[in-house]
Design a protein around this motif. Structure first.
Motif, short mmCIF file in Angstrom:
data_model
loop_
_atom_site.label_atom_id
_atom_site.label_comp_id
_atom_site.label_asym_id
_atom_site.label_seq_id
_atom_site.Cartn_x
_atom_site.Cartn_y
_atom_site.Cartn_z
N LYS A 1 -8.81 9.43 14.85
CA LYS A 1 -7.43 9.72 14.40
C LYS A 1 -7.43 10.58 13.13
N HIS A 2 -8.38 10.33 12.23
CA HIS A 2 -8.39 11.05 10.95
C HIS A 2 -9.37 12.22 10.98
N GLU A 3 -9.20 13.09 11.98
CA GLU A 3 -10.14 14.22 12.07
C GLU A 3 -10.06 15.13 10.84
N GLU A 4 -8.92 15.08 10.10
CA GLU A 4 -8.81 15.92 8.90
C GLU A 4 -9.83 15.51 7.83
N PRO B 1 -23.97 13.74 8.35
CA PRO B 1 -23.03 14.11 9.40
C PRO B 1 -21.68 13.43 9.26
N ILE B 2 -20.71 13.93 9.98
CA ILE B 2 -19.34 13.42 10.14
C ILE B 2 -18.45 13.64 8.92
N LEU B 3 -18.78 13.03 7.78
CA LEU B 3 -17.87 13.13 6.63
C LEU B 3 -18.16 14.36 5.79
N ARG B 4 -17.16 14.74 4.99
CA ARG B 4 -17.35 15.85 4.05
C ARG B 4 -18.24 15.39 2.89
N ASP B 5 -18.84 16.35 2.21
CA ASP B 5 -19.70 16.02 1.05
C ASP B 5 -18.84 15.52 -0.11
N PRO B 6 -19.43 14.74 -1.03
CA PRO B 6 -18.70 14.36 -2.24
C PRO B 6 -18.22 15.63 -2.98
N ALA B 7 -16.99 15.54 -3.52
CA ALA B 7 -16.41 16.70 -4.19
C ALA B 7 -17.12 17.00 -5.51
N CYS B 8 -17.08 18.27 -5.88
CA CYS B 8 -17.65 18.69 -7.16
C CYS B 8 -16.59 18.50 -8.24
N ILE B 9 -16.86 17.65 -9.22
CA ILE B 9 -15.91 17.41 -10.32
C ILE B 9 -16.49 18.07 -11.57
N MET C 1 0.83 -1.21 0.00
CA MET C 1 0.00 0.00 0.00
C MET C 1 0.87 1.27 0.00
N ARG C 2 0.49 2.23 -0.84
CA ARG C 2 1.20 3.53 -0.91
C ARG C 2 0.16 4.64 -0.78
N VAL C 3 0.49 5.64 0.03
CA VAL C 3 -0.48 6.73 0.29
C VAL C 3 -0.57 7.69 -0.90
N ILE C 4 -1.79 8.03 -1.31
CA ILE C 4 -1.97 9.20 -2.17
C ILE C 4 -2.81 10.21 -1.38
N ASP C 5 -2.39 11.45 -1.41
CA ASP C 5 -3.13 12.50 -0.69
C ASP C 5 -4.32 12.91 -1.53
N TYR C 6 -5.36 13.38 -0.84
CA TYR C 6 -6.52 13.93 -1.55
C TYR C 6 -6.10 15.16 -2.36
N ASP C 7 -6.75 15.36 -3.49
CA ASP C 7 -6.67 16.61 -4.28
C ASP C 7 -5.28 16.89 -4.84
N GLN C 8 -4.44 15.85 -4.97
CA GLN C 8 -3.13 16.07 -5.58
C GLN C 8 -2.90 15.01 -6.65
N TRP C 9 -2.22 15.44 -7.73
CA TRP C 9 -1.94 14.48 -8.80
C TRP C 9 -0.77 13.59 -8.41
N HIS C 10 -0.91 12.29 -8.70
CA HIS C 10 0.17 11.34 -8.47
C HIS C 10 0.36 10.54 -9.76
N SER C 11 1.61 10.44 -10.22
CA SER C 11 1.88 9.63 -11.40
C SER C 11 1.93 8.17 -10.95
N VAL C 12 1.14 7.29 -11.59
CA VAL C 12 1.10 5.89 -11.15
C VAL C 12 1.64 4.91 -12.20
N ALA C 13 1.73 5.36 -13.44
CA ALA C 13 2.27 4.50 -14.50
C ALA C 13 2.62 5.42 -15.67
N ASP C 14 3.29 4.86 -16.68
CA ASP C 14 3.71 5.64 -17.84
C ASP C 14 2.48 6.29 -18.50
N GLY C 15 2.38 7.62 -18.45
CA GLY C 15 1.27 8.33 -19.09
C GLY C 15 -0.01 8.36 -18.27
N ILE C 16 0.01 7.87 -17.05
CA ILE C 16 -1.22 7.84 -16.24
C ILE C 16 -1.00 8.52 -14.88
N LYS C 17 -1.81 9.57 -14.64
CA LYS C 17 -1.80 10.27 -13.34
C LYS C 17 -3.17 10.10 -12.71
#
Ligand SMILES: [Zn+2]
Length: 463
Positions: free
Chosen positions: A290-293, A194-202, A138-154
């Protein structure tokens, strides 16, 4: 580019997509099929998935129907990275280990029978050791940031509002000088819950893979559900009875605690003891803390100010089996939350056997109950039930409360799609039975003029 659908097509379990370009192969979710024995026989890694090396796996969230075939993928020699948000990695560890334990117990029980019948033993689908190997990839990806995961794929993970760590995945694919954006909704939560944030607007997508679990209907409103819940609790409190809540350990248990805190804080109900009788729900609750963020503003404020802890000062965690058994002699009023959510196993069975025959008991059914489960029989008004082979009269007041859901209803699904619809994307509806898929597709056409595709299992789409 081609995308193959390896699950959750015409049903809600087994989510798995393979994205292939000339230079990369990436899997989105690798979920388990759940339900009948026939469905569960589909829990294999298709040969075509691993016929050539895979570069990466990306997870939308931790539920077993999105992660449960990861151990099988590792058994078939996958050693690459599995990308997910931090919340998903933590919760997936908990869920996969629990599933491995249950499978070991089930296969041990079955093997005793098979041995007596002189037949060959069977192996569990996976073991805790395989889950450890999955966790190491398992590798962490942060929310709302681009991560390159394979050749030509972010990829970019954005909030899906479904359970802790849940995400929709936005994938940018570069091939032959053109760039395309593919959105995988994952499971979407309701807005304003309650508790969680709303789904993001894409706002932009060329292709959208969208879930449709409740594509054909809306849930009862949360406000009405809470009113019914409060009335049910008041009924048992007045009679000094027990309130039993069969609960799913991740998500639902934390939501119920949150609402109880609110009842006490507002003075809607006087505080009474609450017993969280589930080691897994206890562990999941501490991950939420623990994940109050990842919480919404209101929940963060209640958590940081210590208010939530103050409201829940009557909460007792029951880790051991002895602590659970001791609840038999506890006097009401009190509320006991225990698994399993559908009353088909777990500690809740002991509490039901002990208290269902009393007319002072209340049972709140707060989650989905599949056909044939004890929970479904209770909601449907059974007058007696069998628990551990013993007949028990149902004198308790049982209520099914339909408005607690981790899934967006039809209106919220349409609300999520709206900002993307203007860009006229190719829409592919998955993760739903055929009726909800068709109903949602009809609504989408009516509201946004988009024609949706409804693929079958194994369909390979050229993008
Ligand atoms: Zn889910």
């Amino acid at each position: 580019m081609e995308i193959t659908v390896y699950g959750a097509a015409g049903e809600v379990t087994g989510s798995c997509y393979l994205v292939e370009t000339k230079s990369a192969r990436v899997v989105v979710d690798c979920g388990m099929f759940q339900g009948s024995e026939k469905v569960e026989r589909m829990n294999k890694i298709p040969a075509s998935l691993t016929s050539r090396p895979l570069d990466a796996v990306i997870l939308t969230h931790a539920h077993l129907d999105h992660t449960g075939r990861l151990p099988l993928l590792v058994q078939s020699r996958y050693r690459g990275p599995i990308y997910a948000t931090k919340g998903t990695i933590d919760i997936a560890g908990l869920i996969l280990q629990d599933a491995a334990k249950i499978q070991e117990q089930d296969s041990q029980r079955l093997n005793r029978k098979l041995r007596r019948a002189g037949r060959n033993r069977i192996e569990p689908l996976f073991t805790p050791e395989t889950v450890d190997r999955v966790s190491k990839l398992m590798r962490v990806i942060d929310y709302d940031q681009w991560h390159s995961v394979a050749d030509g794929i972010k990829v970019k993970a954005v909030e899906a509002g479904h359970i802790l760590g849940s995400a929709s995945i936005i994938m940018a694919v570069e091939e032959n000088g053109t760039s395309r954006t593919i959105v995988f909704s994952g499971d979407l939560g309701p807005f304003d819950a309650p508790i969680l944030r709303d789904p993001a607007c894409i706002e932009n997508a060329d292709v959208v893979f969208m879930e449709s679990t409740y594509g054909d209907r809306d849930h009862l409103s949360l406000a009405e559900t809470l009113k019914e819940f409060q009335e049910l609790i008041a009924f048992a409190v007045e009679r000094k009875g027990k309130i039993l809540v069969p609960t799913f350990a991740v998500g639902r248990a934390q939501q119920i605690l949150y609402h109880l805190a609110e009842f006490f804080r507002k003075g809607d109900l006087a505080p009474f003891p609450i017993y969280l009788d589930s080691p897994m729900a206890i562990a999941a609750t501490s991950l939420y803390v623990k994940h109050e963020e990842l919480m919404d503003e209101e929940a963060t404020e209640l958590q940081n100010s210590g208010q939530l802890k103050h409201d829940l000062s009557t909460l007792v965690n029951c880790e051991s089996a002895d602590e659970s058994r001791a609840l038999n002699s506890v006097e009401g009023p009190c509320l006991i939350m225990a698994g399993a959510g559908m009353c088909n196993a777990g500690r809740i069975l002991h509490h039901l056997r002990h208290s269902l025959w009393l007319d002072s008991t209340a049972v709140a059914i707060v989650g989905y109950q599949s056909k044939g489960s004890l929970g479904r029989l209770l909601v449907d008004g059974a007058v007696k039930v069998k628990i551990f082979g013993e007949t028990v009269m149902v004198r308790a007041r049982v209520r099914g409360l339909g408005g607690f859901s981790a899934h967006a209803g039809q209106s919220d699904l349409l609300r999520w799609l709206k900002p993307m619809a203007a860009a006229n994307p190719r829409l592919i509806i998955t993760h739903g039975e055929d009726h909800p898929r068709h109903e949602l597709s009809y609504k989408v056409k009516q509201l946004y003029g988009l024609s949706a595709e409804i693929p079958k299992m194994g369909d390979r789409l050229t993008i």
